[in-house]
Enzyme design. Structure first.
Site, short mmCIF file in Angstrom:
data_model
loop_
_atom_site.label_atom_id
_atom_site.label_comp_id
_atom_site.label_asym_id
_atom_site.label_seq_id
_atom_site.Cartn_x
_atom_site.Cartn_y
_atom_site.Cartn_z
N LEU A 101 0.93 -1.23 0.08
CA LEU A 101 -0.07 -0.17 -0.02
C LEU A 101 0.85 1.16 -0.11
CD1 LEU A 101 -2.86 -0.28 2.81
CD2 LEU A 101 -3.23 0.10 0.34
N ASP A 102 0.67 2.18 -0.68
CA ASP A 102 1.68 3.25 -1.02
C ASP A 102 1.41 4.08 0.50
OD1 ASP A 102 1.90 2.97 -3.84
OD2 ASP A 102 0.30 4.47 -3.98
#
Ligand code: URA
Length: 237
Positions: A101-102
């Site tokens: 996940l960024d």
């Protein structure tokens, strides 16, 4: 933990096989050969089989509600902490995120040390759906929705594997995709001339992020949830 259990965990042996190794004098705890299967392995002790160190690592499966500002990698960098800083009591089990996940994204990070399960969850072959709640800069048009649904949005020349699009209000969409290319959700909406303002993963497979799990908090998956995930990628009957 009993020595026979420790060995079966570490080496994937049956209890009977582990007992046999112990009986044959092949097992050392520290410098001592131990021949009793019910010997209690002290916390932190080193166990050797035929001279090789073995470790009984418990498998762990965690639903973490990652806040923005945390990396989903296990390495910290100078700008951001790692998700591991939110679960320090699990760090010795060497867990990692099954699907990144960024740093500016939030939500469901599935944290595990089960490499086989993680690999399948992230591999496109197994088509595990991931659902993202997306806040967009501009409303999504009917045409955009259709393009998404028909698989007509291309990122780097390849259609985005969209499973479902649900629009709750014009700027908010629940997007379910069965792939995990780098920045895929952001790139998908960029292709439509839009921009993602907020990105939250709310489900992996059929496991939904608990609504009452506050940001930065976590819980272990139940046995039943783990079985469900495994089954969805052909690891359990
Ligand atoms: N897609 C993105 O663009 N970012 C994420 O973190 C996950 C999916």
């Amino acid at each position: 933990m009993r020595l026979d259990k420790y060995l079966s965990k570490a080496l994937g042996l049956t209890r009977k096989e582990a007992k046999e190794l112990i009986r044959k004098g092949e097992v050392k705890v520290g410098d001592e050969v131990v021949k009793k299967a019910d010997y209690k392995v002290p916390e932190g002790a080193s166990v050797f089989v035929e001279g090789q160190k073995v470790e009984a690592k418990d498998k762990v499966y965690i639903m973490l509600n990652k806040p923005k500002g945390y990396l989903s990698t296990t390495e910290r960098d100078k700008d951001y902490p790692s998700f591991l800083d939110l679960i320090p009591e699990y760090e010795h089990l060497e867990p990692f995120a099954a699907g990144r996940l960024d740093v500016d994204a939030e939500g469901f990070l599935l944290v595990t040390n089960d490499g086989q399960l993680a690999h399948r969850i992230t591999h496109p072959k197994w088509k595990v759906p991931k659902t993202y709640e997306v806040l967009l800069e501009k409303p999504l048009s009917e045409g955009d929705i259709e393009k998404l649904q028909k698989g007509e949005v291309l990122v780097e020349g390849k259609p985005v594997a969209v499973e479902r699009v649900e629009v709750s209000d014009p700027n908010r969409v629940l997007l379910t995709i069965t792939e995990g290319r780098y920045h895929i959700v952001k790139k998908t909406f960029e292709r439509l001339g839009n921009r993602v303002l907020n990105l939250k993963r709310v489900a992996i497979g059929d496991i939904k992020l608990d609504e009452d799990l506050l940001e930065g908090y976590y819980r272990e998956l139940t046995e039943e949830e783990v079985q469900r995930l495994k089954r969805s990628v052909g690891l359990e009957k």
